[in-house]
Design a protein around this motif. Structure first.
Motif, PDB file in Angstrom:
ATOM      1  N   UNK A 233       0.850  -1.202   0.000  1.00  0.00           N
ATOM      2  CA  UNK A 233       0.000   0.000   0.000  1.00  0.00           C
ATOM      3  C   UNK A 233       0.881   1.246   0.000  1.00  0.00           C
ATOM      4  N   UNK A 234       0.254   2.371  -0.298  1.00  0.00           N
ATOM      5  CA  UNK A 234       0.919   3.651  -0.024  1.00  0.00           C
ATOM      6  C   UNK A 234       0.035   4.541   0.827  1.00  0.00           C
ATOM      7  N   UNK A 235      -1.262   4.255   0.835  1.00  0.00           N
ATOM      8  CA  UNK A 235      -2.195   4.927   1.736  1.00  0.00           C
ATOM      9  C   UNK A 235      -3.268   3.909   2.079  1.00  0.00           C
TER      10      UNK A 235
ATOM     11  N   UNK B  53       4.450  -1.080   3.282  1.00  0.00           N
ATOM     12  CA  UNK B  53       4.370   0.286   2.770  1.00  0.00           C
ATOM     13  C   UNK B  53       5.367   0.456   1.616  1.00  0.00           C
TER      14      UNK B  53
ATOM     15  N   UNK C  10       6.226   3.027   0.185  1.00  0.00           N
ATOM     16  CA  UNK C  10       7.011   4.265   0.305  1.00  0.00           C
ATOM     17  C   UNK C  10       8.287   4.080   1.131  1.00  0.00           C
ATOM     18  N   UNK C  11       8.317   3.018   1.917  1.00  0.00           N
ATOM     19  CA  UNK C  11       9.493   2.810   2.763  1.00  0.00           C
ATOM     20  C   UNK C  11      10.254   1.537   2.379  1.00  0.00           C
TER      21      UNK C  11
ATOM     22  N   UNK D 290      -1.565   0.138  -4.209  1.00  0.00           N
ATOM     23  CA  UNK D 290      -1.179   1.557  -4.098  1.00  0.00           C
ATOM     24  C   UNK D 290      -2.242   2.450  -4.737  1.00  0.00           C
TER      25      UNK D 290
END
Lengths: 285, 55
Positions: free
Chosen positions: A8-10, A33, A35-36, A58
């Motif tokens: 996911x990203x959110x 995540x 993003x990380x 995402x």
């Protein structure tokens, strides 16, 4: 115990529903995540905990697409596959594939400069619908009713001048009731369908406030959805359909990272359960 | 927990998870839960909606 991962990203309601259902089904479930997470050409599958299968969720299309490419590089089973994400994320690619595979779809015209777009509009006549080739939730989808509106929109495109602004996707304004149909297909099955009725304008997106109303899954609807699914490469899809006055069902979009909180309110089948079981069964069998 | 933007009190639900978005009721700023350890959360400014966001 199958290891199920959600990238996911959110975290939206859908991701929470998927996570809860996967845990309830007894799967070893983790959220990752995007993003990380750092991946390289030197990475190996064993460097990460991507489990047996990943569901790519995402909200950013490009982030999800490129993350999927990395997962496939690592030989991690992922839904949807890169090819499917690419086919569905770009409306032009989707339209071309639908037509190529004889799926009924609105007439759509492609131009590669604003001058050519004006020529198309003048030749085909108004109204036509202009859509950004990448994007969701009805954003940037505009009914071009006349030359004046078209000139204004095309001028804005020239000012913003992003790489995708130079691709003009112009679609016939289908004569239909003020609603469309959203279908969720998982593999070779249609699992839920709803009508999305416009709240005033010509757009019918749930994100814009359209009300979900249950829609019967007829054989005809199922057939057209399965053809559309096959055309883009299958998987877990949100298929958008209009009811043309003369032609019947026409498929205008196929979505790759389907949102379903609206449809879940009216669906008979449990959408997160169907998605999780499909991904796990295909990856673990 | 205090809003990093305006110092108002932020109520973060117990079942909130990493990646969820919290909005400050006072200033309206959106924050993403970057990490969570029990009731202690680390917040970061939420990304703004991108052109490519959606389904």
């Amino acid at each position: 115990m199958p290891k199920f991962r959600i990238v996911f990203d959110r975290v939206r309601l859908e991701e929470k529903m998927l996570e809860e259902k996967a845990i309830e089904l007894g799967h070893d479930t983790k959220m990752i995540d995007a993003k990380t997470t750092n991946i390289s050409t030197e990475s190996k599958k064993s460097d990460f905990d991507f489990g047996d299968v990943v569901l790519e969720r995402c909200v950013s299309y490009f982030r999800g697409l490129h993350f999927t490419a990395c997962l496939e590089f690592l030989d991690v089973p992922v839904f949807n596959r890169l090819e499917v994400a690419n086919n569905c994320g770009n409306k032009m690619f989707t339209s071309l594939l639908l037509k190529k595979h004889n799926v009924p779809t609105p007439k759509t015209y492609f131009s590669f400069s604003s001058e050519s777009a004006v020529e198309t509009l003048d030749r085909q006549g108004y109204p036509l619908v202009i859509k950004p080739i990448i994007g969701s939730w009805g954003r940037g989808v505009i009914l071009l009713k006349d030359r004046e509106t078209a000139d204004a929109i095309l001028e804005v495109r020239e000012i913003t001048d992003g790489p995708l602004d130079r691709i003009f996707y112009l679609q016939e304004a289908v004569k239909r009731p003020p609603r469309d149909i959203r279908v969720i297909s998982v593999g070779d099955q249609v699992i839920a369908a709803m009508y999305r009725t416009s709240t005033g304008g010509f757009k019918t997106n749930i994100a814009l406030g359209a009300e979900p109303v249950p829609c019967e899954i007829t054989k005809e609807l199922e057939d057209v959805c399965m053809k559309a699914s096959k055309a883009v490469g299958g998987g877990i899809l949100g298929i958008d359909i209009m009811e043309d006055e003369k032609r019947g069902f026409v498929v205008h979009e196929v979505n790759n990272t389907v949102e379903f909180k609206g449809l879940a309110k009216v669906a008979k089948r449990n959408i997160p359960k169907e998605i999780v079981e499909y991904a796990v069964n295909l990856a673990v069998r | 927990m205090k809003c990093p933007e305006c110092d108002a009190n932020l109520k973060i639900p117990d079942d909130a998870s990493v990646g969820e978005i919290i909005s400050c009721p006072d200033c309206g700023a959106d924050f993403e839960i970057a990490s969570k350890n029990g009731s202690v959360c680390e917040l970061k400014h939420a990304e703004k909606v991108g052109e490519d966001w959606g389904e």
